[in-house]
Scaffold this motif. Structure first.
Motif, mmCIF file in Angstrom:
data_model
loop_
_atom_site.group_PDB
_atom_site.id
_atom_site.type_symbol
_atom_site.label_atom_id
_atom_site.label_comp_id
_atom_site.label_asym_id
_atom_site.label_seq_id
_atom_site.Cartn_x
_atom_site.Cartn_y
_atom_site.Cartn_z
ATOM 1 N N TRP A 20 74.937 -70.891 36.322
ATOM 2 C CA TRP A 20 75.511 -71.383 37.573
ATOM 3 C C TRP A 20 76.940 -71.863 37.323
ATOM 4 O O TRP A 20 77.180 -72.657 36.413
ATOM 5 C CB TRP A 20 74.682 -72.539 38.129
ATOM 6 C CG TRP A 20 73.255 -72.187 38.383
ATOM 7 C CD1 TRP A 20 72.233 -72.204 37.478
ATOM 8 C CD2 TRP A 20 72.692 -71.744 39.615
ATOM 9 N NE1 TRP A 20 71.066 -71.799 38.075
ATOM 10 C CE2 TRP A 20 71.310 -71.515 39.385
ATOM 11 C CE3 TRP A 20 73.204 -71.539 40.890
ATOM 12 C CZ2 TRP A 20 70.456 -71.083 40.390
ATOM 13 C CZ3 TRP A 20 72.344 -71.101 41.889
ATOM 14 C CH2 TRP A 20 70.993 -70.885 41.634
ATOM 15 N N GLU A 21 77.855 -71.384 38.135
ATOM 16 C CA GLU A 21 79.237 -71.835 38.040
ATOM 17 C C GLU A 21 79.439 -73.074 38.900
ATOM 18 O O GLU A 21 79.012 -73.116 40.062
ATOM 19 C CB GLU A 21 80.199 -70.726 38.474
ATOM 20 C CG GLU A 21 81.648 -71.065 38.219
ATOM 21 C CD GLU A 21 82.561 -69.871 38.411
ATOM 22 O OE1 GLU A 21 83.793 -70.057 38.357
ATOM 23 O OE2 GLU A 21 82.052 -68.755 38.624
ATOM 24 N N VAL A 22 80.083 -74.084 38.326
ATOM 25 C CA VAL A 22 80.226 -75.379 38.982
ATOM 26 C C VAL A 22 81.554 -75.438 39.741
ATOM 27 O O VAL A 22 82.598 -75.052 39.213
ATOM 28 C CB VAL A 22 80.156 -76.519 37.938
ATOM 29 C CG1 VAL A 22 80.465 -77.860 38.585
ATOM 30 C CG2 VAL A 22 78.791 -76.534 37.271
ATOM 31 N N ASN A 23 81.482 -75.918 40.970
ATOM 32 C CA ASN A 23 82.682 -76.141 41.775
ATOM 33 C C ASN A 23 82.625 -77.583 42.294
ATOM 34 O O ASN A 23 82.010 -77.862 43.327
ATOM 35 C CB ASN A 23 82.755 -75.149 42.927
ATOM 36 C CG ASN A 23 84.010 -75.339 43.769
ATOM 37 O OD1 ASN A 23 84.882 -76.133 43.434
ATOM 38 N ND2 ASN A 23 84.095 -74.622 44.873
ATOM 39 N N LEU A 24 83.234 -78.489 41.572
ATOM 40 C CA LEU A 24 83.159 -79.903 41.925
ATOM 41 C C LEU A 24 83.957 -80.230 43.178
ATOM 42 O O LEU A 24 83.646 -81.193 43.882
ATOM 43 C CB LEU A 24 83.656 -80.756 40.750
ATOM 44 C CG LEU A 24 82.847 -80.598 39.453
ATOM 45 C CD1 LEU A 24 83.477 -81.413 38.335
ATOM 46 C CD2 LEU A 24 81.397 -81.000 39.667
ATOM 47 N N ASN A 25 84.965 -79.442 43.488
ATOM 48 C CA ASN A 25 85.739 -79.675 44.709
ATOM 49 C C ASN A 25 84.872 -79.493 45.946
ATOM 50 O O ASN A 25 85.004 -80.228 46.935
ATOM 51 C CB ASN A 25 86.946 -78.744 44.768
ATOM 52 C CG ASN A 25 87.993 -79.079 43.723
ATOM 53 O OD1 ASN A 25 88.120 -80.237 43.323
ATOM 54 N ND2 ASN A 25 88.739 -78.082 43.274
ATOM 55 N N ALA A 26 83.979 -78.492 45.902
ATOM 56 C CA ALA A 26 83.080 -78.281 47.029
ATOM 57 C C ALA A 26 82.116 -79.448 47.185
ATOM 58 O O ALA A 26 81.780 -79.856 48.299
ATOM 59 C CB ALA A 26 82.313 -76.974 46.835
#
Length: 925
Positions: free
Chosen positions: A746-752
């Protein structure tokens, strides 16, 4: 998003005209099939991506013009490109390792495979090292089929709210979703007709239902259906007649059933076949196929034979009347080989079989052997899928004596091996070799992009998750891999096996670095290195913790057994190394389902004597499930736990006092494991928590405060997630699926995630929404009344002087207001609540807080009250324990007995409380 586009109805060009003639399409608005939840809708002026889709469109990476709303399950994002998905989801599926080897692997194009991974359909471009994921199911996919032209893919699942989804394989868009097709059971077999207009499904219930669907129509119910008697056995295979879409056949291990559907409904016949029919053992039926002569049907058996079914000719009839089911009977039982047949299919003018020895054989229409492709050693063949077009240019294979030699094919086995076999049947390459048993252990290298994966079949692999390639593998023949851990320097990989042994391996070669340790009497469940690699600790299923200490042998670094201790009496959930607050010495903690948090004194431990420094009971009723060191947001150091009641608790790392109780993520099941993400170089002050529940993977913004908008969760493994790992840079989360034999990246997108938290509101807004009716509701007004009434009572009801009304109440009044609002905490919970407020500022100011305002009280109430209130299930359980059976067999409680229990039993200070007695007065027994 203004209206549905025609792409929801698109069919292949060959079948479009036929569908329109049958009235399948009609007008776009009336005939639009239902979409999967979250499926994209096109703007009315935008061209349909399905209508104009061509092979290869799936991997062009085009950005979409519109995006679905982010849902809690994260499903139905298949029509977004990977780039677009990363912008909107806190975590998005990037790669899938492993596959469901009990289902078929299909060849979409030469070099492009389609297979199932847990609840996801993976389209894998092997040559280009690319994957596209079709996500729409919330349950594990139980069956799939592909149309003849490889354009349409139909998938179905089993579990709560089962779905049937038809996908456009060219664009990856779900064009039709059938809801509640077989509610309560799901689908165990599915097939699509050759013209791709009809779909048949068979339910997985005790009484199986066979349903016929015209999926291009907007109808929400099947065209016709029939229920089968359980005496026919569990029908788990179905296939259409390629020359007549109104005929299909299904089989169980003991019965073959022939069907005909039309205006008269769905008819079926069950011709008998026993050992006495031909005087020979038949075996169990495996798969069936329609012969290319248009009247015969073939069925393979576990005895290596093929049953030939043909039309039963009746005297006086030249042919069967149209629309009536033809009578079928077994006319031949042809011995083919000694080994069991697992696959049977018809390709053009050839009949192809696969068996348990890995052999693929080709026969002519008279079942005479033409050729054999031997792949022994790969395991029983699960599926054979031929390429869509001949591998040679048109006319190049016309001189060949074997027409089947014009196509490459994909071979999959039940041992999770996928082979690509060339046209001559002898040249083959191994495409995938995956775990054939549960994958229960994963670990990320602390400095490299390496992921170690261990399976119960003994397979240990190290995979480079950035280069997308296998680095090294090893097989443990004696036992399965249960847990893994790299040392902080990344030089060693500790491996715990199911036989209780512990192997310390070289991280690069996977060769053993020291002797095998066999000091545990049960499977190893946890393994962990200390921060300086001085110690190695393990936990096993026999509730014991074992510690190994580093030594030098022949100038080589290795470990030796120090001591072990049966420190728990229930399963151990976590072991955790830390660092002493006043030095650099390691400290070791273990947490068990016996509610004990145990710290060990490593410096005082000696050979065969593991010293316990402190035991602390962390829960009264809930069961602690996982443990982690909380990041330093203040001068005070904390230990973070999560329990079975959806609560997260912070304990002082030294005194073990519960300093704060917070509402955790509530996504269907409690947190099973959690890890803190590494610091980001761009924003080191922000920290995040990754976790898995029973079937989901999620992210949480730290510090935790009970705000539900600060967390997200996506379904990762519907049948249960077994392990969690985080890449060294925090960009990726990996989950292992246990019984589904897969690992997801899973690729993490903390901004989302931050954006979602911002949309949830600031300050107390998210907490007001958790109250019944919100800030403007009656519940909140009642809380305000109680809050100010407490001030009156604290000043004295009969007071005549002017009152000084404030926003605060004394801490001693917290239990009264809680009980008045319907939450009845135990005395231990009351003590934790008061201590939480009392010492909230002690570290910073050195003073204790003696009062609380309404805003802080609301947070305290929401974080401490039961996450889902008092359920009827809990009440029934109480009646089962406290009650007795009446003359009708129901569990009842006498009114007087209930009052006595409330006043005199259990938590004594609370039992006599007048509020509890008042509550009991309102109960009608």
């Amino acid at each position: 998003w203004e209206q549905r586009g025609l792409h929801h109805l698109s069919l292949s060009k060959d079948s479009m005209a036929a569908a329109q003639e049958d009235g399948a399409l009609g007008n776009a608005a009336a005939a639009a099939p239902q979409r999967a939840p979250g499926e994209l809708e096109e703007r009315s002026d935008a061209p349909s991506r399905v209508w104009g889709a061509q092979p290869g469109l799936l991997f062009q990476g085009e950005k979409q013009s519109c995006h679905p709303l982010v849902s809690i399950t994260g499903q139905d994002s298949s029509s977004l490109s990977p780039t677009t998905k990363n912008l909107f989801f806190p975590q998005s599926l990037s790669w899938a390792l492993g596959y469901n080897s009990s289902l078929a692997v299909h060849s979409i194009e030469d070099g492009m495979l389609l297979y199932v991974c847990a609840h996801t359909v993976v389209v894998h471009d092997v040559l280009g090292s690319r994957q596209h994921h079709l996500q729409g199911h919330a349950n594990a996919i139980s069956c799939l089929c592909v149309s003849e032209d490889r354009r349409w893919v139909a998938t179905a699942d089993q579990g709560p709210d089962p779905l049937v989804i038809i996908w456009d394989a060219f664009s990856g868009i779900p064009v039709r979703t059938i809801f509640d097709s077989h509610a309560g059971s799901g689908v165990c077999a599915i097939a699509i007709s050759r013209d791709a207009k009809c779909l048949v499904t068979i339910s997985a219930g005790m009484v199986q239902r066979v349903c016929m669907w015209r999926w291009t129509y907007p109808d929400e119910s099947p065209v016709c259906y029939v229920e089968l008697s359980p005496e026919f056995g569990f029908q788990d295979f179905v296939i259409f007649n390629p020359q007549n879409p109104y005929e299909f056949v299904s089989n169980s291990k003991t019965q073959v059933i022939f069907y005909l559907w039309g205006d008269a409904g769905l008819q079926y016949s069950t011709p008998p076949l026993t050992k006495q029919t031909f005087g020979s053992t038949v075996g169990h039926f495996t798969q069936s196929a329609f012969h290319f002569n248009a009247t015969q049907v073939l069925t393979g058996t576990s005895a290596g034979k093929v049953v030939v079914w043909d039309v039963e000719r009746k005297r006086g009839l030249a042919k069967e009347p149209q629309g009536r089911l033809r009578g079928m009977k077994a006319t031949k039982l042809v011995p083919m080989q000694e080994e069991s047949l697992t696959v049977l299919l018809v390709l053009e003018s050839c009949i192809v079989t696969g068996d348990v020895r890995g052999q693929v054989k080709f026969y002519n229409g008279h079942l005479q052997l033409l050729a054999c492709s031997d792949h022994s050693g790969t395991g029983p063949i699960q599926s054979i899928s031929f390429s869509k077009t001949p591998s040679d240019p048109p006319g190049a294979s016309s001189t060949s004596s074997h027409p089947f030699a014009a196509r490459n094919f994909i071979l999959s086995t039940s041992d999770a091996t996928v082979l690509r076999v060339a046209t001559d049947g002898t040249d083959f390459e191994k495409v995938m070799k995956e775990a054939k048993k549960a994958v229960t252990a994963i670990a990320c290298h602390p400095q490299q992009s390496w992921l170690a994966m261990g399976s119960h079949c003994g397979l240990l692999k190290v995979w480079d998750y950035k280069q997308l390639q296998l680095l090294v593998s090893r097989i443990f023949s004696s036992a399965g891999v249960q847990c893994l851990s790299y040392d902080p320097a990344g030089s060693f990989l500790a491996t715990g096996l199911t036989d209780g042994s512990v192997h310390v391996l070289d991280a690069i070669s996977l060769l053993s670095c020291c002797e095998v340790f066999r000091f545990s009497r049960g499977p190893i469940t946890h393994v962990q290195f200390s921060h300086d690699s001085e110690y190695l600790a393990t936990a096993d299923e026999k509730y014991a913790v074992t510690v190994y200490k580093r030594v030098l042998q022949n100038e080589r670094r290795c470990w030796e057994h120090l001591a072990g201790l049966h420190s728990h009496y229930k399963p151990i959930r976590s072991i955790l190394f830390g660092i002493q607050l006043d030095g650099s010495e390691p400290r070791l903690l273990s947490l068990g389902e016996d509610r004990q948090l145990i710290e060990y004194d490593l410096s005082s431990s000696s050979k065969d004597q593991l010293v316990v420094l402190h035991r602390h009971r962390v829960e009264q009723a809930a069961v602690p499930l996982c443990l982690a060191w909380y990041p330093h947001f203040s001068t005070e150091s904390f230990i973070l736990t999560a329990n079975s009641c959806y609560k997260m608790k912070l304990y002082n790392a030294t005194t073990k006092m519960c300093r704060k109780t917070l509402l955790g993520p509530t996504y269907g099941s409690p947190l099973e494991k959690m890890q803190i993400l590494p610091k980001s170089a761009a924003e080191p002050q922000k920290r995040y928590l990754a976790y898995i529940t029973k079937d989901k993977v999620g992210l949480q913004i730290l510090p935790v405060d009970g705000n539900p908008h600060k967390s997200s969760a996506f379904i990762c493994h519907p049948d249960g997630a077994s392990d969690l790992a985080i890449s060294y840079d925090g960009r990726y989360i990996f989950t292992a699926g246990g019984s589904d034999r897969t690992v997801l990246k899973w690729e993490v997108n903390l901004n989302a995630l931050e954006a979602a938290a911002s949309l949830g509101g600031e300050d107390l807004v998210p907490f007001y929404r958790l109250l019944d009716g919100g800030q403007d509701g009656e519940f909140f007004r009642e809380l305000e009344d109680y809050f100010y009434y407490v001030q009156l009572r604290s000043h004295g009801i009969d007071m005549l002087e002017s009152r000084q009304v404030s926003m605060y109440i004394p801490l001693e009044e917290i239990p009264s207001v809680m009980r008045a609002m319907g939450f009845y905490p135990s005395e231990e919970e009351i003590e934790e609540m008061i201590n939480e407020v009392k010492f909230s500022e002690f570290v910073d100011t050195g003073e204790q807080v003696t009062k609380i305002n309404l805003r802080d009280f609301i947070k305290l109430y929401i974080n401490h009250r039961p996450a889902f209130g008092l359920s009827m299930k809990t009440i029934r359980q109480a009646f089962q324990v406290l009650g007795y059976e009446n003359e009708n067999g129901d569990k009842v409680i006498d009114r007087g007995d209930l009052l006595s229990l409330l006043q005199c039993r259990g938590d004594q200070p609370l039992a006599g409380n007048k509020h509890c007695v008042q509550i009991s007065q309102d109960i009608r027994l």
